[in-house]
Write a protein that holds these residues in place. Structure first.
Motif, mmCIF file in Angstrom:
data_model
loop_
_atom_site.group_PDB
_atom_site.id
_atom_site.type_symbol
_atom_site.label_atom_id
_atom_site.label_comp_id
_atom_site.label_asym_id
_atom_site.label_seq_id
_atom_site.Cartn_x
_atom_site.Cartn_y
_atom_site.Cartn_z
ATOM 1 N N GLY A 1 -1.296 8.589 0.383
ATOM 2 C CA GLY A 1 -2.825 7.855 0.282
ATOM 3 C C GLY A 1 -2.671 7.833 1.750
ATOM 4 O O GLY A 1 -3.119 7.548 3.138
ATOM 5 N N TRP A 2 -1.475 6.560 1.690
ATOM 6 C CA TRP A 2 -0.963 5.236 3.198
ATOM 7 C C TRP A 2 -0.686 6.375 4.041
ATOM 8 O O TRP A 2 -1.139 6.094 5.313
ATOM 9 C CB TRP A 2 0.140 4.765 3.007
ATOM 10 N N THR B 1 0.603 13.608 9.953
ATOM 11 C CA THR B 1 0.167 12.857 8.817
ATOM 12 C C THR B 1 0.783 14.127 7.428
ATOM 13 O O THR B 1 1.698 13.798 6.741
ATOM 14 C CB THR B 1 -1.068 13.635 8.222
ATOM 15 N N SER C 1 -1.861 9.670 5.223
ATOM 16 C CA SER C 1 -3.260 10.004 5.095
ATOM 17 C C SER C 1 -3.779 9.227 5.714
ATOM 18 O O SER C 1 -4.199 9.201 6.893
ATOM 19 C CB SER C 1 -3.993 10.721 3.952
ATOM 20 N N ALA C 2 -3.977 8.030 5.561
ATOM 21 C CA ALA C 2 -4.459 6.573 5.948
ATOM 22 C C ALA C 2 -4.101 7.047 7.667
ATOM 23 O O ALA C 2 -4.196 6.103 8.674
ATOM 24 C CB ALA C 2 -4.715 5.488 5.758
ATOM 25 N N MET C 3 -2.637 6.029 7.637
ATOM 26 C CA MET C 3 -2.003 4.990 8.225
ATOM 27 C C MET C 3 -1.399 6.191 9.803
ATOM 28 O O MET C 3 -1.334 5.748 10.795
ATOM 29 C CB MET C 3 -0.850 4.481 8.068
ATOM 30 N N SER D 1 0.903 -1.161 0.098
ATOM 31 C CA SER D 1 0.245 -0.535 0.179
ATOM 32 C C SER D 1 0.849 1.218 -0.461
ATOM 33 O O SER D 1 0.959 2.198 -0.680
ATOM 34 C CB SER D 1 -1.129 -0.005 1.468
#
Length: 271
Positions: free
Chosen positions: A152-153, A175, A155-157, A145
């Protein structure tokens, strides 16, 4: 290249005091210590710097082969120590930097007086009889990922890693830090971090060591902190009330309060 320029080294505190060397974790930079390090500048020579690929480090000096293992980053730590002629160093490392510190301390033990490991993990993947917190499939999916969409990773993680859902600004800061890191270097450092296994190195740590363990840490569960305590010969474990993986940001006062008595008893200043 000069180590101080390459790693954007910052030094504060009395020049003749015992050095405290603060090293940040994956996706971060020395700014992550801004609430902790100043608490020690009255009595210690406080040194912070950016690991290669982070913050103000000189990306032109990045060598994929050198940084294909944690030892490459440990060599940078030792280069900074040599450039500043640091002796009796107390190494303070967050997350993967704790294992970078293990390699630095075992490579040149004569330079170090003590270690503080903040949320350390010697191996993230579960093994026979060992709880790392992730299956091998989990880690490879995480890395895939990250490879396909680093921003994107991030922002999510980052908010998951930070924890503290009631304080979203902390996740937002992490982030932003992830997103400032050079993506290509971050991808490679992630593989070095999450696929590393430092368990066999821990018994060789010869200096007094403090392990700081957060509650509800999705990256380094309590069993990991207990494993590190038991594997390092002169280690003590302090459980923090702080949650998440980054107490240096989420609970700096508690982090400082845990480190101070350890320094007084295990690594007294020379002043």
């Amino acid at each position: 290249m000069d180590a101080l320029a390459r790693n954007n080294v910052s030094v504060t505190g009395p020049a003749d005091a015992q050095p405290l060397l603060f090293v940040h974790g994956f996706g971060c930079d020395q700014n992550m210590w801004r609430y902790v390090a100043p608490a020690f500048t009255a009595d210690y020579r406080v040194v912070t710097f950016d690991l290669m690929g982070a913050g103000g480090s000189d990306l032109s000096d990045y060598d994929p082969e050198r940084y294909s293992t944690l030892q490459g980053y440990a060599e940078d730590v030792l280069a900074v120590c040599e450039a500043l002629d640091l002796q009796d160093v107390v190494f303070v490392g967050h997350s993967v930097a704790a294992m970078i510190g293990v390699r630095a301390v075992t490579t040149a033990p004569e330079r170090f007086a003590a270690m503080v490991m903040v949320s350390p993990s010697p191996r993230y993947i579960d093994d026979d009889g060992y709880v790392g917190g992730f299956s091998e499939q989990d880690i490879h999916e995480l890395l895939d990922s990250l490879d396909s969409n680093y921003l994107g990773w991030s922002s999510a993680m980052a908010p998951v890693i930070m924890g503290n859902e009631d304080r979203p600004e902390l996740g937002q800061e992490l982030t932003a830090s992830f997103c400032r890191t050079d993506p290509e270097i971050a991808r490679k450092f992630a593989r070095v971090t999450f696929l590393s296994d430092s368990r066999d190195d821990l018994p060789a740590v010869s200096v007094p060591t403090l392990v700081l363990q957060c509650t509800n840490d999705v990256i380094a569960p309590v069993q990991v902190g207990e494993f590190v305590r038991d594997a390092v010969p002169h280690a003590t474990l302090t459980m923090l009330e702080a949650t998440g993986h980054c107490p240096n940001l989420s609970a700096p006062r508690e982090t400082v309060a845990a480190i101070e008595p350890f320094l007084r008893t295990q690594a007294p200043t020379r002043r």
